[in-house]
Design an enzyme around this catalytic site. Structure first.
Site, PDB file in Angstrom:
ATOM      1  N   ARG A  52      38.070  41.664  42.612  1.00 45.13           N
ATOM      2  CA  ARG A  52      39.382  41.610  41.945  1.00 45.13           C
ATOM      3  C   ARG A  52      39.174  41.814  40.455  1.00 45.13           C
ATOM      4  NH1 ARG A  52      37.645  39.028  38.572  1.00 45.13           N
ATOM      5  NH2 ARG A  52      37.157  36.821  38.503  1.00 45.13           N
ATOM      6  N   HIS A  59      40.073  31.391  32.943  1.00 43.85           N
ATOM      7  CA  HIS A  59      39.582  30.006  32.918  1.00 43.85           C
ATOM      8  C   HIS A  59      40.722  28.989  32.979  1.00 43.85           C
ATOM      9  CE1 HIS A  59      35.276  30.674  32.420  1.00 43.85           C
ATOM     10  NE2 HIS A  59      35.608  31.723  31.676  1.00 43.85           N
ATOM     11  N   GLY A 163      32.026  40.223  36.477  1.00 53.10           N
ATOM     12  CA  GLY A 163      33.358  39.640  36.292  1.00 53.10           C
ATOM     13  C   GLY A 163      34.392  40.219  37.241  1.00 53.10           C
ATOM     14  N   SER A 166      32.081  39.883  42.579  1.00 57.92           N
ATOM     15  CA  SER A 166      31.178  40.311  43.652  1.00 57.92           C
ATOM     16  C   SER A 166      30.837  39.109  44.528  1.00 57.92           C
ATOM     17  CB  SER A 166      29.907  40.895  43.058  1.00 57.92           C
ATOM     18  OG  SER A 166      29.317  39.974  42.168  1.00 57.92           O
ATOM     19  N   ASP A 210      39.620  33.993  42.702  1.00 63.39           N
ATOM     20  CA  ASP A 210      38.929  35.160  43.238  1.00 63.39           C
ATOM     21  C   ASP A 210      39.083  35.275  44.748  1.00 63.39           C
ATOM     22  OD1 ASP A 210      38.207  35.076  40.653  1.00 63.39           O
ATOM     23  OD2 ASP A 210      36.062  34.773  40.994  1.00 63.39           O
TER      24      ASP A 210
HETATM   25  P1  NG1 Z   1      33.944  35.345  38.042  1.00 66.53           P
HETATM   26  O1  NG1 Z   1      32.733  34.740  37.454  1.00 66.53           O
HETATM   27  O2  NG1 Z   1      34.422  36.472  37.282  1.00 66.53           O
HETATM   28  O3  NG1 Z   1      33.753  35.643  39.488  1.00 66.53           O
HETATM   29  C1  NG1 Z   1      35.107  32.926  37.649  1.00 66.53           C
HETATM   30  C2  NG1 Z   1      35.699  32.028  38.715  1.00 66.53           C
HETATM   31  C3  NG1 Z   1      37.225  32.111  38.756  1.00 66.53           C
HETATM   32  C4  NG1 Z   1      37.811  31.926  37.377  1.00 66.53           C
HETATM   33  C5  NG1 Z   1      37.136  32.875  36.400  1.00 66.53           C
HETATM   34  C6  NG1 Z   1      37.598  32.704  34.980  1.00 66.53           C
HETATM   35  C7  NG1 Z   1      34.495  31.581  40.795  1.00 66.53           C
HETATM   36  C8  NG1 Z   1      34.173  32.046  42.144  1.00 66.53           C
HETATM   37  N1  NG1 Z   1      35.213  32.391  40.042  1.00 66.53           N
HETATM   38  O4  NG1 Z   1      35.168  34.263  37.999  1.00 66.53           O
HETATM   39  O5  NG1 Z   1      37.728  31.155  39.658  1.00 66.53           O
HETATM   40  O6  NG1 Z   1      37.703  30.597  36.953  1.00 66.53           O
HETATM   41  O7  NG1 Z   1      35.729  32.714  36.408  1.00 66.53           O
HETATM   42  O8  NG1 Z   1      38.957  32.920  34.874  1.00 66.53           O
HETATM   43  O9  NG1 Z   1      34.091  30.509  40.397  1.00 66.53           O
HETATM   44 MG    MG Z   2      31.982  35.369  40.845  1.00 63.21          MG
END
Ligand code: NG1
Ligand code: MG
Length: 506
Positions: A52, A59, A163, A166, A210
């Protein structure tokens, strides 16, 4: 939210855009071939879950506030064969990856129900942990005593540490595969929530954006995902008319390995926002209504019940107003040290012992820090929650004719989000700052980091007629040292893509 079962696809064309379908057909055929080479038999089905991109709302999911991501075409697909039941001690899940350099094959042992089914070593940062996590979560939820063995080959196109989720794409894909293999009947919503909890086995105290987006994403629509009072995912139209807008993803090429940096980055931010929420609950006198370790959203929701809303009719405007009131109260509630609190100061402010604070906020997931930036983090979260609501409001009301002004307002919100991520949440990095600057210089109406940050990708809002020039300008500047191949996979325009599902007729 409707309790729908996981989507079933009959063909690759159901999933991807017309432009991508033939390349994807080759990819699916090649996956089936690799499966045959690996296990000497054909797979029975393929599960698929996309990454996504978060348009806005960074955050804040783990603070309970709504976010606005969309699915992308890049995804994880897993070909699966379901074998006989497994006994404790035997291999229960065999995982192979089409990229041999990542790690070719991994066998997961069945420990038995009483020992938690499978073991995940969160200290080892390996791709297959995310598969084991999805698998374990489904088996534990179904309570299957003698699960059926699964042979899998996984292929992923979501860049790791970029980000673009994956990790959650892997967790969701294997959750769907396991649910189908074990004959379970969990809905897409249940699977999404289960995947949120399962991914935490890997040691990151993540939010839910996510997995919910991967499971629920719809073609052509962004998703407004709310977590409170219950999970809900509402489609948000991306304004498409004159002049059309486009979203372009650009990878900073800095790999952000959240599992490794979590103790001083991600998990620390979760703890800081929780401590800030507790202090604000005391300050606003809603502590009794929110209970122990509330989220900032719990506090705002409880406090908003005490507010009067003279002449504010729309619920979005009321929510923005409530946030505003709490933002104004932050400085007094958290003004102890704008430069941050030491642990001793946190304990004093909460009127709690170090042991109690450590137990409530700092032990469940690993955290390393000398200082807690409560004010800056809370200020980011509350203003970002407002920006998401404003963005959604603009999309909902744009109608068929998107004016340049509205497009610029959307871009402004994205820029403000980036500035806040950088200055208050400290989750950007020099390369992301440079890339965002170049994106804005080369025509983006708005540009920001997407996902957790500390590396990974940016998302930019660009008017469609300018997309090609924009992409070329980035190639000449940020990517001047990259090969053409690297560049093509790093920078691409994207459009809301289909969420996760299953394909049974191979
Ligand atoms: P990333 O690291 O981009 O997969 C994480 C968190 C999200 C959200 C974002 C920041 C997981 C699986 N994903 O995403 O829930 O907090 O950071 O907005 O922890
Ligand atoms: Mg992640």
């Amino acid at each position: 939210m409707a309790n729908s079962l996981v989507t079933e696809f009959t063909s690759v064309k159901d999933i991807y855009s017309a432009a991508a379908s033939s390349e994807q057909e080759c990819r699916y055929r090649s996956l089936v071939k690799t499966f045959f080479q690996t296990y000497g038999k054909p797979p029975q089905f393929i599960a698929r879950a996309p990454g996504r991109v978060n348009i806005i709302g960074e955050h804040i999911d783990y603070c309970g506030f709504g976010v606005l991501p969309m699915g992308i075409e890049k995804d994880v697909i897993a070909a699966v064969y379901v074998a006989d039941e497994a006994l404790p001690g035997e291999t229960i899940l065999s995982l192979a990856n089409t990229q041999p350099d990542v790690y070719f094959k991994r066998e997961v042992q069945f420990l038995g129900l009483d020992q938690g089914i499978v073991e995940i070593d969160a200290a080892r940062h390996e791709w297959y942990n995310y598969c084991s996590a999805g698998f374990k979560g489904v088996l534990e939820t179904l309570g299957t005593k003698a699960p059926r063995k699964m042979l899998c080959v996984v292929d992923g196109t979501v860049p790791g540490g970029g980000g673009l989720s994956s990790s959650s794409a892997l967790v969701c894909c294997i959750s769907i595969a396991t649910m189908h293999a074990q004959g379970g009947k969990l809905s897409a919503e249940q699977l999404a929530l289960l995947a949120v909890a399962s991914e935490r086995y890997v040691g990151v105290n993540g939010g839910g954006m996510d997995q919910v987006c991967s499971m629920m994403a719809k073609k052509d629509e962004a998703l407004f995902i709310e977590f409170s009072p219950v999970l809900s995912a509402t489609s948000v139209p991306i304004p498409l008319a004159d002049p059309p807008i486009s979203f372009v993803i650009a990878n900073s090429l800095v790999v952000s390995d959240k599992a490794t940096t979590a103790p001083f980055c991600y998990n620390l931010r979760v703890a800081e926002t929780r401590i800030a929420a507790s202090l604000m609950a005391h300050h606003l006198n809603v502590y009794d209504q929110v209970g122990v370790t509330p989220t900032l959203e719990d506090v705002v929701a409880a406090y908003s019940k005490t507010l009067e809303y003279p002449e504010i009719e729309s619920s979005i405007d009321r929510a923005i107003f409530s946030l505003e009131v709490v933002i104004k109260a932050l400085r007094r509630g958290l003004n102890y040290h704008e430069e941050g609190y030491t642990l001793t100061q946190v304990c004093e402010a909460l009127d709690a012992s170090e042991a109690a604070v450590t137990k409530s906020y700092l032990t469940e997931y690993p955290i390393k820090t000398d200082v807690f930036h409560l004010y800056k983090r809370a200020y980011h979260v509350l203003t970002e929650a407002q920006r998401v609501l404003q963005f959604r409001h603009l999309c909902d009301n744009a109608g068929e004719k998107l004016s340049k002004n509205i497009a610029q307002s959307l871009g402004d919100l994205m820029n403000a989000s980036q500035n806040s991520c950088k200055a208050l949440y400290n989750c950007s990095c020099p390369e992301l700052d440079e890339l965002v600057k170049l994106c804005r210089l080369n025509g983006a109406l708005g540009s920001r980091l997407t996902g957790a940050g500390w590396g990974g990708c940016t998302i930019s809002l660009v008017l469609q007629p300018q997309v090609n020039d924009f992409i070329q300008a980035l190639q000449k500047s940020y990517y001047s040292k990259s090969t053409d191949e690297e560049f093509i996979s790093a920078v691409f325009a994207t459009h809301p893509a289909q969420g996760a599902g299953l394909m049974k007729n191979l």
